[in-house]
Design a protein around this motif. Sequence first.
Motif, PDB file in Angstrom:
ATOM      1  N   ARG A  44       0.842  -1.183   0.000  1.00  0.00           N
ATOM      2  CA  ARG A  44       0.000   0.000   0.000  1.00  0.00           C
ATOM      3  C   ARG A  44       0.887   1.245   0.000  1.00  0.00           C
ATOM      4  O   ARG A  44       1.842   1.332   0.768  1.00  0.00           O
ATOM      5  N   TYR A  98      -7.797   3.634  -0.986  1.00  0.00           N
ATOM      6  CA  TYR A  98      -8.302   3.647   0.378  1.00  0.00           C
ATOM      7  C   TYR A  98      -8.306   5.049   0.963  1.00  0.00           C
ATOM      8  O   TYR A  98      -7.366   5.822   0.762  1.00  0.00           O
ATOM      9  N   TRP A 115      -9.341   3.047   8.394  1.00  0.00           N
ATOM     10  CA  TRP A 115      -9.307   2.844   6.959  1.00  0.00           C
ATOM     11  C   TRP A 115     -10.662   2.452   6.413  1.00  0.00           C
ATOM     12  O   TRP A 115     -11.447   1.780   7.080  1.00  0.00           O
ATOM     13  N   GLY A 118     -12.055   0.549   0.622  1.00  0.00           N
ATOM     14  CA  GLY A 118     -11.411   0.723  -0.663  1.00  0.00           C
ATOM     15  C   GLY A 118     -12.393   0.807  -1.819  1.00  0.00           C
ATOM     16  O   GLY A 118     -13.489   0.256  -1.766  1.00  0.00           O
TER      17      GLY A 118
END
Length: 125
Positions: A44, A98, A115, A118
Motif C-alpha cells: 500500500r 483507500y 481505513w 477501498g
Amino acid sequence: QVQLVESGGGSVQAGDSLRLSCVSSERTFSYVMAWFRQAPGKEREFVAAMSTWPPLMGNRLMYADSVKGRFTISRDNAKNMVYLQMNSLKSEDTALYYCARGNNLNTKVAGYDYWGQGTQVTVSS
C-alpha cells in the motif's frame, strides 16, 4: 468506532478523470485525511493527505511525486467528506484506493488508524 466509506471508483481509459469520495461516520475537522492505494502484489502506498488543524496553521497538503500535478485532495469537514480528484489517469494508477484517518500529516501506512474498505480504480492504456 470510525467508519470510512469510499466511492467513485470505476474503469476508465488513460487520460480520463475520476473523482473519489470518502465519508466518515465521525466529524473530520481535527484529523488528517489521506488517500492510499494498493495494486495487486504491491504494498500500500501513499497518494495524498490533507490537514485542516490547527486552524491557525491553515490547510496543509501532501502528495506523492507520482500524482503531483494530476491529483487534488480536498475536503468538506461540515459534511465529513474528503475527495480525490484524479485527472490525466495512467495505467499505473490502477489500484484499490483507500481513505484513511490519522492524527498527523504523514505518508506512512502506520501513521493512520482508520481505513475504509477501498474503491477500485482501473485505467486501461
